[in-house]
Design an enzyme around this catalytic site. Structure first.
Site, mmCIF file in Angstrom:
data_model
loop_
_atom_site.group_PDB
_atom_site.id
_atom_site.type_symbol
_atom_site.label_atom_id
_atom_site.label_comp_id
_atom_site.label_asym_id
_atom_site.label_seq_id
_atom_site.Cartn_x
_atom_site.Cartn_y
_atom_site.Cartn_z
ATOM 1 N N GLU A 40 0.854 -1.195 0.000
ATOM 2 C CA GLU A 40 0.000 0.000 0.000
ATOM 3 C C GLU A 40 0.887 1.241 0.000
ATOM 4 O O GLU A 40 1.843 1.325 0.762
ATOM 5 C CB GLU A 40 -0.926 -0.040 1.232
ATOM 6 C CG GLU A 40 -1.638 1.245 1.555
ATOM 7 C CD GLU A 40 -2.502 1.819 0.424
ATOM 8 O OE1 GLU A 40 -3.254 1.057 -0.205
ATOM 9 O OE2 GLU A 40 -2.396 3.051 0.175
ATOM 10 N N ARG A 113 -17.388 4.204 5.297
ATOM 11 C CA ARG A 113 -16.241 3.602 4.598
ATOM 12 C C ARG A 113 -15.083 3.236 5.525
ATOM 13 O O ARG A 113 -14.528 2.142 5.443
ATOM 14 C CB ARG A 113 -15.688 4.580 3.566
ATOM 15 C CG ARG A 113 -16.436 4.592 2.287
ATOM 16 C CD ARG A 113 -15.909 5.715 1.424
ATOM 17 N NE ARG A 113 -16.617 5.753 0.185
ATOM 18 C CZ ARG A 113 -16.231 5.129 -0.921
ATOM 19 N NH1 ARG A 113 -15.126 4.449 -0.950
ATOM 20 N NH2 ARG A 113 -16.961 5.186 -2.007
ATOM 21 N N ARG A 194 -20.319 16.586 -1.245
ATOM 22 C CA ARG A 194 -20.529 15.549 -0.231
ATOM 23 C C ARG A 194 -20.538 16.142 1.174
ATOM 24 O O ARG A 194 -19.841 17.120 1.448
ATOM 25 C CB ARG A 194 -19.415 14.491 -0.294
ATOM 26 C CG ARG A 194 -19.321 13.828 -1.638
ATOM 27 C CD ARG A 194 -18.200 12.816 -1.680
ATOM 28 N NE ARG A 194 -18.641 11.501 -1.255
ATOM 29 C CZ ARG A 194 -17.868 10.412 -1.344
ATOM 30 N NH1 ARG A 194 -16.638 10.503 -1.798
ATOM 31 N NH2 ARG A 194 -18.336 9.242 -0.971
ATOM 32 N N ASP A 316 -11.240 -0.713 -9.160
ATOM 33 C CA ASP A 316 -11.225 0.557 -9.889
ATOM 34 C C ASP A 316 -10.038 0.677 -10.847
ATOM 35 O O ASP A 316 -10.111 1.445 -11.806
ATOM 36 C CB ASP A 316 -11.183 1.733 -8.898
ATOM 37 C CG ASP A 316 -12.571 2.190 -8.482
ATOM 38 O OD1 ASP A 316 -13.536 1.425 -8.693
ATOM 39 O OD2 ASP A 316 -12.696 3.315 -7.946
ATOM 40 N N ALA A 329 -17.529 -0.332 -5.618
ATOM 41 C CA ALA A 329 -16.919 -1.154 -4.575
ATOM 42 C C ALA A 329 -17.491 -2.573 -4.642
ATOM 43 O O ALA A 329 -16.786 -3.560 -4.394
ATOM 44 C CB ALA A 329 -17.166 -0.536 -3.202
HETATM 45 C C1 LIG Z 1 -18.543 9.982 -4.617
HETATM 46 C C2 LIG Z 1 -18.380 8.488 -4.698
HETATM 47 C C3 LIG Z 1 -19.349 7.654 -4.131
HETATM 48 C C4 LIG Z 1 -19.244 6.276 -4.256
HETATM 49 N N1 LIG Z 1 -20.227 5.502 -3.716
HETATM 50 C C5 LIG Z 1 -20.181 4.165 -3.888
HETATM 51 C C6 LIG Z 1 -21.211 3.338 -3.350
HETATM 52 O O1 LIG Z 1 -22.148 3.814 -2.692
HETATM 53 N N2 LIG Z 1 -21.142 1.996 -3.568
HETATM 54 C C7 LIG Z 1 -20.100 1.428 -4.258
HETATM 55 O O2 LIG Z 1 -20.084 0.188 -4.423
HETATM 56 N N3 LIG Z 1 -19.102 2.173 -4.751
HETATM 57 C C8 LIG Z 1 -19.109 3.526 -4.587
HETATM 58 N N4 LIG Z 1 -18.098 4.298 -5.081
HETATM 59 C C9 LIG Z 1 -17.000 3.640 -5.797
HETATM 60 C C10 LIG Z 1 -15.991 3.006 -4.825
HETATM 61 O O3 LIG Z 1 -15.510 4.004 -3.957
HETATM 62 C C11 LIG Z 1 -14.830 2.374 -5.571
HETATM 63 O O4 LIG Z 1 -15.308 1.592 -6.634
HETATM 64 C C12 LIG Z 1 -14.010 1.473 -4.644
HETATM 65 O O5 LIG Z 1 -13.463 2.227 -3.580
HETATM 66 C C13 LIG Z 1 -12.871 0.803 -5.427
HETATM 67 O O6 LIG Z 1 -12.098 0.036 -4.558
HETATM 68 P P1 LIG Z 1 -10.627 -0.402 -4.974
HETATM 69 O O7 LIG Z 1 -10.114 -1.197 -3.801
HETATM 70 O O8 LIG Z 1 -10.623 -1.023 -6.319
HETATM 71 O O9 LIG Z 1 -9.808 0.970 -5.134
HETATM 72 P P2 LIG Z 1 -9.504 2.114 -4.082
HETATM 73 O O10 LIG Z 1 -10.526 2.151 -3.010
HETATM 74 O O11 LIG Z 1 -9.267 3.346 -4.879
HETATM 75 O O12 LIG Z 1 -8.131 1.665 -3.398
HETATM 76 C C14 LIG Z 1 -6.898 1.750 -4.084
HETATM 77 C C15 LIG Z 1 -5.763 1.632 -3.059
HETATM 78 O O13 LIG Z 1 -4.530 1.547 -3.763
HETATM 79 C C16 LIG Z 1 -3.574 2.442 -3.202
HETATM 80 N N5 LIG Z 1 -2.670 2.841 -4.298
HETATM 81 C C17 LIG Z 1 -2.938 3.660 -5.333
HETATM 82 N N6 LIG Z 1 -1.875 3.737 -6.159
HETATM 83 C C18 LIG Z 1 -0.927 2.931 -5.627
HETATM 84 C C19 LIG Z 1 0.399 2.568 -6.032
HETATM 85 N N7 LIG Z 1 0.949 3.071 -7.148
HETATM 86 N N8 LIG Z 1 1.113 1.708 -5.257
HETATM 87 C C20 LIG Z 1 0.568 1.182 -4.110
HETATM 88 N N9 LIG Z 1 -0.680 1.480 -3.689
HETATM 89 C C21 LIG Z 1 -1.423 2.343 -4.441
HETATM 90 C C22 LIG Z 1 -4.433 3.597 -2.674
HETATM 91 O O14 LIG Z 1 -3.737 4.316 -1.664
HETATM 92 C C23 LIG Z 1 -5.662 2.857 -2.147
HETATM 93 O O15 LIG Z 1 -5.486 2.417 -0.817
HETATM 94 C C24 LIG Z 1 -18.144 5.685 -4.949
HETATM 95 C C25 LIG Z 1 -17.162 6.510 -5.483
HETATM 96 C C26 LIG Z 1 -17.260 7.886 -5.356
HETATM 97 C C27 LIG Z 1 -16.179 8.745 -5.947
#
Ligand SMILES: Cc1cc2nc3c(=O)[nH]c(=O)nc-3n(C[C@H](O)[C@H](O)[C@H](O)COP(=O)(O)OP(=O)(O)OC[C@H]3O[C@@H](n4cnc5c(N)ncnc54)[C@H](O)[C@@H]3O)c2cc1C
Length: 434
Positions: A40, A113, A194, A316, A329
């Site tokens: 991370e 969250r 928000r 994502d 998510a």
């Molecule tokens: C306004 C808003 C509301 C939302 N509401 C919802 C909802 O109600 N329901 C829902 O299902 N989804 C919702 N989402 C979408 C949801 O937040 C994301 O789809 C979800 O968080 C994706 O999870 P993830 O683990 O793939 O990525 P992320 O949560 O983005 O996690 C990525 C991680 O990787 C780390 N990272 C990044 N780059 C690097 C690197 N180069 N090297 C090492 N680590 C790195 C970051 O620090 C982070 O900890 C919402 C999004 C937004 C913007």
């Protein structure tokens, strides 16, 4: 420092410890045959203090990942007798009821969250996560993958999973720009304001404006031209999560001003101005948020593929979308369950694991792209801009009643089965997968 994996165990590197990466690491960590390391970039696990809502498919993925107890302890649901209500939909002018979307047995299942991330991190054994490890480059050869970090260290593993979010560094390795062109996140044209409001305060504000107090606790969406507002409870109904959206549809390619931050604090006046003329419920909500933040919502174009040999992107990093179906998510969690099921299968070894990544890509790609696409289209529907529907509120209402069924009724166990069938069909060395 280069750390060599033990030769006999399949070694899996994970880049990114958000909701998706941590849930995936927890699922893998239960299999002693696997050597799992999560990297991370941040100095510790962290999430913002906003709400996240899960559809029935995401709740199913949470159960299948063995995280249900952690989830249930902190999850909110719609209050009785509205347990099955995902959202009630209302008209922007006067809060008039249009219809409700029902998710029987699930309703609006949501969490704070940061609480959710803490709850799933509690299931992660010590020694798996490393912090301050920002991935800057990925290389692979026939034997394995090497990931380089900003602090100068490197890690070698058999396969690498990029769970590193919308600005993924791993994505560039999977889709080299010289071969595929650029796949950058783009601004959707939508800003999201928000905020969080103590429930009692919102109930009082609703009553003072002559709006129905019940609108505070039962999940609501207020729909209008180029704008919409959503509310749902989090923190055991102590707080109401609010997101208020406005979209610029004046151009097909909206662009942010040069150097504009994706997230920034803005004045309450700006937000109130955007929703001037809206009904009492909307005014009550927005007047309770003195210090909103404004998010420029970005999404990814649909990618042609998610894997390259020993490296796969998920969550994502692979399919970031606008939040209009509350599904991003949820897709990251479905990915976690499907991929972990393949990699913990007895037939999966150091020698054939990369075929499991290809099978994952083959079965998940179409669905995740469809969720991306329909999330964008849902925003158009909510904001009276869906082709053939526009501001016809009867048509909007009728579309909303069943619109989400295909998304919610999906069983990720079917994806696992399809991938296993594919693996058995593609490779004789993997017949045990069938
Ligand atoms: C306004 C808003 C509301 C939302 N509401 C919802 C909802 O109600 N329901 C829902 O299902 N989804 C919702 N989402 C979408 C949801 O937040 C994301 O789809 C979800 O968080 C994706 O999870 P993830 O683990 O793939 O990525 P992320 O949560 O983005 O996690 C990525 C991680 O990787 C780390 N990272 C990044 N780059 C690097 C690197 N180069 N090297 C090492 N680590 C790195 C970051 O620090 C982070 O900890 C919402 C999004 C937004 C913007």
């Amino acid at each position: 420092m280069v750390s060599d994996p033990q030769p006999e165990r399949l070694s899996i590197g994970i880049v990114g410890g958000g909701i998706g990466g941590v849930a995936f690491a927890v699922a893998l960590s239960r299999d002693p045959r696997l050597d799992v390391q999560l990297f991370e970039a941040a100095p510790h696990f962290s999430e913002i203090g906003a709400g996240v809502s899960f559809g029935p498919n995401a709740v199913r993925a949470i159960q299948l990942l063995g995280l249900e107890q952690s989830y249930r302890r902190i999850a909110d649901s719609s209050p009785a007798p509205y347990e099955d209500v995902w959202f009630e939909w209302r008209c922007w002018r006067d809060d008039a009821y249009l219809t409700a979307s029902l998710a029987p047995g699930c309703g609006q299942s949501s969490v704070h969250r940061a609480d959710f991330l803490d709850a799933i991190v509690a299931n992660l054994p010590k020694g798996i996560a490393q912090f301050g490890k920002r991935c800057i480059e990925v290389q692979q050869d026939a034997e394995g993958v090497e990931v380089a970090f900003e602090d100068g260290s490197r890690h070698r593993c058999d396969i690498l999973i990029g769970y590193d979010g919308i600005k993924s560094a791993v994505r560039e390795h999977v889709l080299p720009p010289e071969q595929y062109g650029e796949f950058n996140p783009f601004w959707s044209g939508t800003y999201a304001y928000r905020g969080m409001i103590p429930t009692g305060q919102l109930e009082e504000a609703m009553a003072a404006k002559g709006a129905d107090k019940r609108l505070a606790l039962v999940p609501q969406m207020y729909l209008g031209p180029d704008r919409h507002i959503l509310t749902f409870p989090v923190k055991q109904s102590e707080l109401i999560n609010v997101v208020a959206f406005i979209t610029d549809r004046s151009t097909a390619t909206p662009t942010l001003a040069e150097g504009e931050a994706w997230v920034k604090p803005v004045s309450q006046e700006e937000m109130l101005g955007v929703f001037e003329g809206w009904g009492a419920g909307s005014q009550a909500i927005l007047e309770c948020i003195p210090e909103p933040t404004r998010w420029a919502l970005h999404e990814l174009p649909e990618l042609p593929r998610y894997h390259r040999d020993r490296v796969l992107i998920v969550g994502d990093a692979a399919h970031a979308m606008v939040p209009h179906q509350g599904a991003g998510a949820g897709q990251a969690l479905e990915d976690a369950y499907v991929l972990a099921s393949l990699l913990t299968d007895q037939a999966c070894t150091r020698h054939n694991a990369q075929q499991a990544l290809a099978a994952f890509d083959a079965v998940r790609h179409e669905r995740t792209c469809k969720v991306q696409r329909t999330s964008h289209e849902a925003g158009d529907l909510y904001e009276y801009s869906a082709p053939g529907i526009d501001d016809d509120e009867d048509k909007v209402a009728s579309e909303l009643e069943t619109r989400f069924d295909w998304l919610w009724n999906h069983d990720p166990q079917d994806d696992v089965l399809a991938a296993k069938v594919r693996l058995a069909w593609e490779s004789t060395s993997l017949t045990a997968f069938a």
